[in-house]
Design an enzyme around this catalytic site. Structure first.
Site, PDB file in Angstrom:
ATOM      1  N   MET A 136      -2.183  13.504  13.016  1.00  0.00           N
ATOM      2  CA  MET A 136      -1.806  13.880  11.652  1.00  0.00           C
ATOM      3  C   MET A 136      -2.514  12.958  10.663  1.00  0.00           C
ATOM      4  O   MET A 136      -3.355  12.150  11.041  1.00  0.00           O
ATOM      5  CB  MET A 136      -0.292  13.822  11.478  1.00  0.00           C
ATOM      6  CG  MET A 136       0.307  12.444  11.621  1.00  0.00           C
ATOM      7  SD  MET A 136       1.990  12.366  11.008  1.00  0.00           S
ATOM      8  CE  MET A 136       1.747  12.546   9.249  1.00  0.00           C
ATOM      9  N   GLY A 137      -2.163  13.071   9.402  1.00  0.00           N
ATOM     10  CA  GLY A 137      -2.791  12.196   8.425  1.00  0.00           C
ATOM     11  C   GLY A 137      -2.986  12.827   7.065  1.00  0.00           C
ATOM     12  O   GLY A 137      -3.820  12.383   6.282  1.00  0.00           O
ATOM     13  N   ARG A 138      -2.248  13.896   6.785  1.00  0.00           N
ATOM     14  CA  ARG A 138      -2.333  14.564   5.490  1.00  0.00           C
ATOM     15  C   ARG A 138      -3.779  14.911   5.151  1.00  0.00           C
ATOM     16  O   ARG A 138      -4.528  15.367   5.999  1.00  0.00           O
ATOM     17  CB  ARG A 138      -1.664  13.715   4.410  1.00  0.00           C
ATOM     18  CG  ARG A 138      -0.165  13.566   4.648  1.00  0.00           C
ATOM     19  CD  ARG A 138       0.528  12.778   3.574  1.00  0.00           C
ATOM     20  NE  ARG A 138       0.634  13.506   2.329  1.00  0.00           N
ATOM     21  CZ  ARG A 138       1.318  13.062   1.291  1.00  0.00           C
ATOM     22  NH1 ARG A 138       1.947  11.904   1.361  1.00  0.00           N
ATOM     23  NH2 ARG A 138       1.375  13.762   0.182  1.00  0.00           N
ATOM     24  N   GLY A 196       8.609   9.403   5.849  1.00  0.00           N
ATOM     25  CA  GLY A 196       8.543   9.470   7.306  1.00  0.00           C
ATOM     26  C   GLY A 196       8.518   8.086   7.931  1.00  0.00           C
ATOM     27  O   GLY A 196       8.195   7.094   7.275  1.00  0.00           O
ATOM     28  N   THR A 244       2.393   3.640   5.362  1.00  0.00           N
ATOM     29  CA  THR A 244       2.117   5.009   5.779  1.00  0.00           C
ATOM     30  C   THR A 244       1.011   5.003   6.814  1.00  0.00           C
ATOM     31  O   THR A 244       0.032   4.264   6.677  1.00  0.00           O
ATOM     32  CB  THR A 244       1.704   5.918   4.603  1.00  0.00           C
ATOM     33  OG1 THR A 244       1.279   7.189   5.112  1.00  0.00           O
ATOM     34  CG2 THR A 244       0.583   5.319   3.781  1.00  0.00           C
ATOM     35  N   ILE A 245       1.170   5.812   7.848  1.00  0.00           N
ATOM     36  CA  ILE A 245       0.110   5.916   8.849  1.00  0.00           C
ATOM     37  C   ILE A 245      -1.079   6.693   8.295  1.00  0.00           C
ATOM     38  O   ILE A 245      -2.154   6.696   8.895  1.00  0.00           O
ATOM     39  CB  ILE A 245       0.620   6.577  10.146  1.00  0.00           C
ATOM     40  CG1 ILE A 245       1.098   8.007   9.898  1.00  0.00           C
ATOM     41  CG2 ILE A 245       1.723   5.745  10.767  1.00  0.00           C
ATOM     42  CD1 ILE A 245       1.495   8.737  11.167  1.00  0.00           C
ATOM     43  N   ASP A 246      -0.905   7.330   7.133  1.00  0.00           N
ATOM     44  CA  ASP A 246      -2.003   8.082   6.516  1.00  0.00           C
ATOM     45  C   ASP A 246      -2.999   7.174   5.803  1.00  0.00           C
ATOM     46  O   ASP A 246      -4.137   7.575   5.556  1.00  0.00           O
ATOM     47  CB  ASP A 246      -1.451   9.091   5.501  1.00  0.00           C
ATOM     48  CG  ASP A 246      -0.406  10.004   6.106  1.00  0.00           C
ATOM     49  OD1 ASP A 246      -0.595  10.404   7.268  1.00  0.00           O
ATOM     50  OD2 ASP A 246       0.590  10.307   5.433  1.00  0.00           O
ATOM     51  N   ASP A 288       3.204   7.461   0.085  1.00  0.00           N
ATOM     52  CA  ASP A 288       2.749   7.956  -1.211  1.00  0.00           C
ATOM     53  C   ASP A 288       3.908   8.469  -2.060  1.00  0.00           C
ATOM     54  O   ASP A 288       4.082   8.077  -3.217  1.00  0.00           O
ATOM     55  CB  ASP A 288       1.715   9.066  -0.982  1.00  0.00           C
ATOM     56  CG  ASP A 288       1.096   9.558  -2.276  1.00  0.00           C
ATOM     57  OD1 ASP A 288       0.810   8.717  -3.147  1.00  0.00           O
ATOM     58  OD2 ASP A 288       0.909  10.776  -2.424  1.00  0.00           O
TER      59      ASP A 288
END
Length: 213
Positions: free
Chosen positions: A195-197, A13, A150-152, A122
């Site tokens: 979001m953020g898994r 993403g 990643t923003i996660d 990831d």
């Protein structure tokens, strides 16, 4: 091993840092190893499997810094995993019975790549690790370097992935604005979803930064 050609790809993403990371890599190579040719696979691992790449010419090298001002990825992304052979066959990227890791390794060798820089989250980095392991086990003279974005912020063991701080800042600013709007109608319900898994970092950091505004 002498390095003559390096390749870049972005995958997964979009995150706020992708364009800047591509620009910074181009600038850094131009500074420390201007003789090294740089190519960029378009649309992530999809471009690697299809041999779809562009050459970063002198004009692009000279203006690479401008990429810090833009979001997205200048070379395109895709959600393609080299270990999901069934999906790759369905997409027409490899034929039935072909090992995608071997196919990718041969494409890299065909393209004369000495170092592959993968910029992603990831999934992108686990795929890069799988490819690196295959190259090592099968004596390919290639190096894979994964750059975690990643923003996660969930790429273990990296403490801070690229893009996460910017995403939290933007989320906090958005929350500040919509909460201010909410005061015009106290009976209005606004749900601000982050979001953020599974790790919850982005939601927690967004809330913390909102309270710091």
């Amino acid at each position: 091993m002498s390095i003559r050609r390096v390749a870049l790809l972005t995958a997964g993403g979009f995150a706020p840092c992708l364009s800047a990371a591509v620009g910074d890599l181009i600038e850094r190579y131009t500074q420390v190893a201007p003789e090294v040719e740089i190519i960029a696979y378009q649309y992530g691992y999809h471009g690697l499997l299809t041999g779809n790449y562009i050459v970063i010419d002198d004009e692009a090298r000279k203006n690479a810094g401008i990429l810090r001002d833009f979001g997205g990825s200048p070379i395109g992304n895709s959600r393609v995993k080299l270990t999901n052979a069934k999906n790759l066959v369905e997409r027409g990227l490899v034929e039935e019975g072909v090992n995608p890791l071997e196919f990718a390794a041969e494409q890299l060798r065909k393209d004369g790549v000495d170092v592959l820089h993968t910029i992603g989250g990831d999934d992108t980095n686990t795929t890069a690790a799988d490819l690196a392991a295959y190259l090592h086990e099968n004596d390919y003279e290639l190096t894979v370097v994964g750059l975690p974005k990643t923003i996660d912020n969930d790429v273990v063991p990296v403490r801070q992935s690229l893009g996460a701080w910017t995403a939290a800042d933007e989320g906090a600013g958005f929350a500040f604005n919509i909460i201010g709007e909410h005061r015009s109608n106290p009976r209005m319900l606004i749900v601000h979803e982050c979001m953020g898994r599974n790790c919850g970092y982005l939601t927690a950091e967004t809330a913390r930064r909102y309270h710091d505004l």
